[in-house]
Design a protein around this motif. Structure first.
Motif, PDB file in Angstrom:
ATOM      1  N   UNK A  18      19.465  -2.518  12.399  1.00  0.00           N
ATOM      2  CA  UNK A  18      20.520  -1.620  12.889  1.00  0.00           C
ATOM      3  C   UNK A  18      20.455  -0.261  12.199  1.00  0.00           C
ATOM      4  N   UNK A  19      20.110  -0.236  10.912  1.00  0.00           N
ATOM      5  CA  UNK A  19      20.072   1.027  10.181  1.00  0.00           C
ATOM      6  C   UNK A  19      18.850   1.886  10.513  1.00  0.00           C
ATOM      7  N   UNK A  20      17.899   1.357  11.280  1.00  0.00           N
ATOM      8  CA  UNK A  20      16.786   2.195  11.735  1.00  0.00           C
ATOM      9  C   UNK A  20      17.293   3.354  12.590  1.00  0.00           C
ATOM     10  N   UNK A  21      18.451   3.178  13.218  1.00  0.00           N
ATOM     11  CA  UNK A  21      19.008   4.236  14.058  1.00  0.00           C
ATOM     12  C   UNK A  21      19.350   5.487  13.247  1.00  0.00           C
ATOM     13  N   UNK A  22      19.526   5.347  11.944  1.00  0.00           N
ATOM     14  CA  UNK A  22      19.864   6.494  11.094  1.00  0.00           C
ATOM     15  C   UNK A  22      18.626   7.357  10.827  1.00  0.00           C
ATOM     16  N   UNK A  23      17.428   6.742  10.847  1.00  0.00           N
ATOM     17  CA  UNK A  23      16.195   7.488  10.612  1.00  0.00           C
ATOM     18  C   UNK A  23      15.874   8.265  11.880  1.00  0.00           C
ATOM     19  N   UNK A  24      15.930   9.587  11.786  1.00  0.00           N
ATOM     20  CA  UNK A  24      15.758  10.424  12.972  1.00  0.00           C
ATOM     21  C   UNK A  24      14.383  11.051  13.097  1.00  0.00           C
ATOM     22  N   UNK A  25      13.620  11.049  12.063  1.00  0.00           N
ATOM     23  CA  UNK A  25      12.320  11.722  12.097  1.00  0.00           C
ATOM     24  C   UNK A  25      11.368  10.957  12.998  1.00  0.00           C
ATOM     25  N   UNK A  26      10.657  11.677  13.859  1.00  0.00           N
ATOM     26  CA  UNK A  26       9.691  11.050  14.772  1.00  0.00           C
ATOM     27  C   UNK A  26       8.357  11.691  14.629  1.00  0.00           C
ATOM     28  N   UNK A  47       0.854  -1.191   0.000  1.00  0.00           N
ATOM     29  CA  UNK A  47       0.000   0.000   0.000  1.00  0.00           C
ATOM     30  C   UNK A  47       0.887   1.236   0.000  1.00  0.00           C
ATOM     31  N   UNK A  48       0.596   2.172  -0.913  1.00  0.00           N
ATOM     32  CA  UNK A  48       1.352   3.414  -0.958  1.00  0.00           C
ATOM     33  C   UNK A  48       0.806   4.390   0.065  1.00  0.00           C
ATOM     34  N   UNK A  49       1.700   4.975   0.828  1.00  0.00           N
ATOM     35  CA  UNK A  49       1.327   6.027   1.784  1.00  0.00           C
ATOM     36  C   UNK A  49       1.872   7.326   1.206  1.00  0.00           C
ATOM     37  N   UNK A  50       0.987   8.107   0.615  1.00  0.00           N
ATOM     38  CA  UNK A  50       1.416   9.278  -0.157  1.00  0.00           C
ATOM     39  C   UNK A  50       2.139  10.329   0.678  1.00  0.00           C
ATOM     40  N   UNK A  51       1.840  10.417   1.964  1.00  0.00           N
ATOM     41  CA  UNK A  51       2.490  11.429   2.801  1.00  0.00           C
ATOM     42  C   UNK A  51       3.865  10.982   3.287  1.00  0.00           C
ATOM     43  N   UNK A  52       4.276   9.763   2.935  1.00  0.00           N
ATOM     44  CA  UNK A  52       5.567   9.248   3.369  1.00  0.00           C
ATOM     45  C   UNK A  52       6.602   9.293   2.265  1.00  0.00           C
ATOM     46  N   UNK A  69       3.687   8.980   8.047  1.00  0.00           N
ATOM     47  CA  UNK A  69       2.715   9.098   9.134  1.00  0.00           C
ATOM     48  C   UNK A  69       1.738   7.933   9.025  1.00  0.00           C
ATOM     49  N   UNK A  70       1.205   7.514  10.157  1.00  0.00           N
ATOM     50  CA  UNK A  70       0.312   6.359  10.160  1.00  0.00           C
ATOM     51  C   UNK A  70      -0.673   6.482  11.308  1.00  0.00           C
ATOM     52  N   UNK A  71      -1.938   6.240  11.030  1.00  0.00           N
ATOM     53  CA  UNK A  71      -2.928   6.242  12.102  1.00  0.00           C
ATOM     54  C   UNK A  71      -2.818   4.938  12.890  1.00  0.00           C
ATOM     55  N   UNK A  72      -3.406   4.908  14.059  1.00  0.00           N
ATOM     56  CA  UNK A  72      -3.373   3.698  14.885  1.00  0.00           C
ATOM     57  C   UNK A  72      -4.051   2.538  14.170  1.00  0.00           C
ATOM     58  N   UNK A  73      -5.156   2.809  13.491  1.00  0.00           N
ATOM     59  CA  UNK A  73      -5.876   1.747  12.770  1.00  0.00           C
ATOM     60  C   UNK A  73      -5.028   1.210  11.622  1.00  0.00           C
TER      61      UNK A  73
END
Length: 189
Positions: free
Chosen positions: A181-189, A92-97, A119-123
């Motif tokens: 391990x490379x998830x540590x490089x992604x800093x956006x929260x 599934x494409x998430x256009x805002x990502x 971004x992702x909703x809880x659902x």
């Protein structure tokens, strides 16, 4: 003040002068206030810290801002280039990502790095996690979210701990990297 005049001042007159000076500095007597009529609405709203404090909005995600500036500069300095694509999650494409695939053209057939954020909703997070788990992805919960990683038997690349492509589901977002391990490089929260 002259010396002769200063000698005429007595202790009582000095104390009286000090008392007058202090009285001039003190706050005025509180005045009675008239209580507002029942049901009266103030003429202008009063701002509260909760109502006015806000977290600045993050800019739209790009390959330049989902990883730290130092990581970005280091990759570019070593000749790596990126291609920015839409974020795909369980087909599934998430256009805002955004999904970023980094390669080094000087190394044909060499390493590929992938980083993504959306971004992702809880659902959406719940249904996607269920779909990935039903496809054999391995789940690990931590205190703030959940990691879902591909079965290492099918991974093209793994990190030192044996993790291949891994998603991290946090509150309101998902991020992905080619290894856990490379998830540590992604800093956006």
């Amino acid at each position: 003040m002259t010396a002769s005049r200063a000698s005429r001042l007595t202790l009582p007159s000095l104390l009286a002068a000090a008392a007058l000076s202090l009285a001039a500095c003190s706050s005025p007597e509180p005045q009675a206030t008239i209580p507002p009529e029942a049901g009266a609405v103030p003429s202008s709203p009063v701002a509260t810290p909760e109502a006015t404090a806000s977290t600045p909005a993050l800019p739209d995600p790009t390959c330049e801002n989902i990883i730290g500036e130092a990581s970005f500069t280091e990759l570019e300095g070593q000749g790596w280039e990126y291609e920015q694509e839409p974020f795909l999650l369980a087909d599934e494409e998430i256009s805002a990502g955004v999904m970023c695939t980094w390669t080094n053209p000087a190394e044909p057939g060499g390493n590929i790095l992938q980083f993504g954020w959306a971004p992702l909703t809880a659902a959406e997070a719940e249904s996607t996690q269920e779909a990935l788990e039903s496809d054999g992805w391995i789940r690990e919960d931590d205190g703030d979210g959940a990691f879902l990683t591909e079965d290492p038997a099918f991974a093209l690349t793994v990190d030192e701990a044996g993790y291949g492509i891994t998603y991290y589901f946090g509150e309101g977002y998902v991020q992905v990297a080619d290894t856990k391990a490379n998830l540590a490089i992604v800093e956006r929260r």
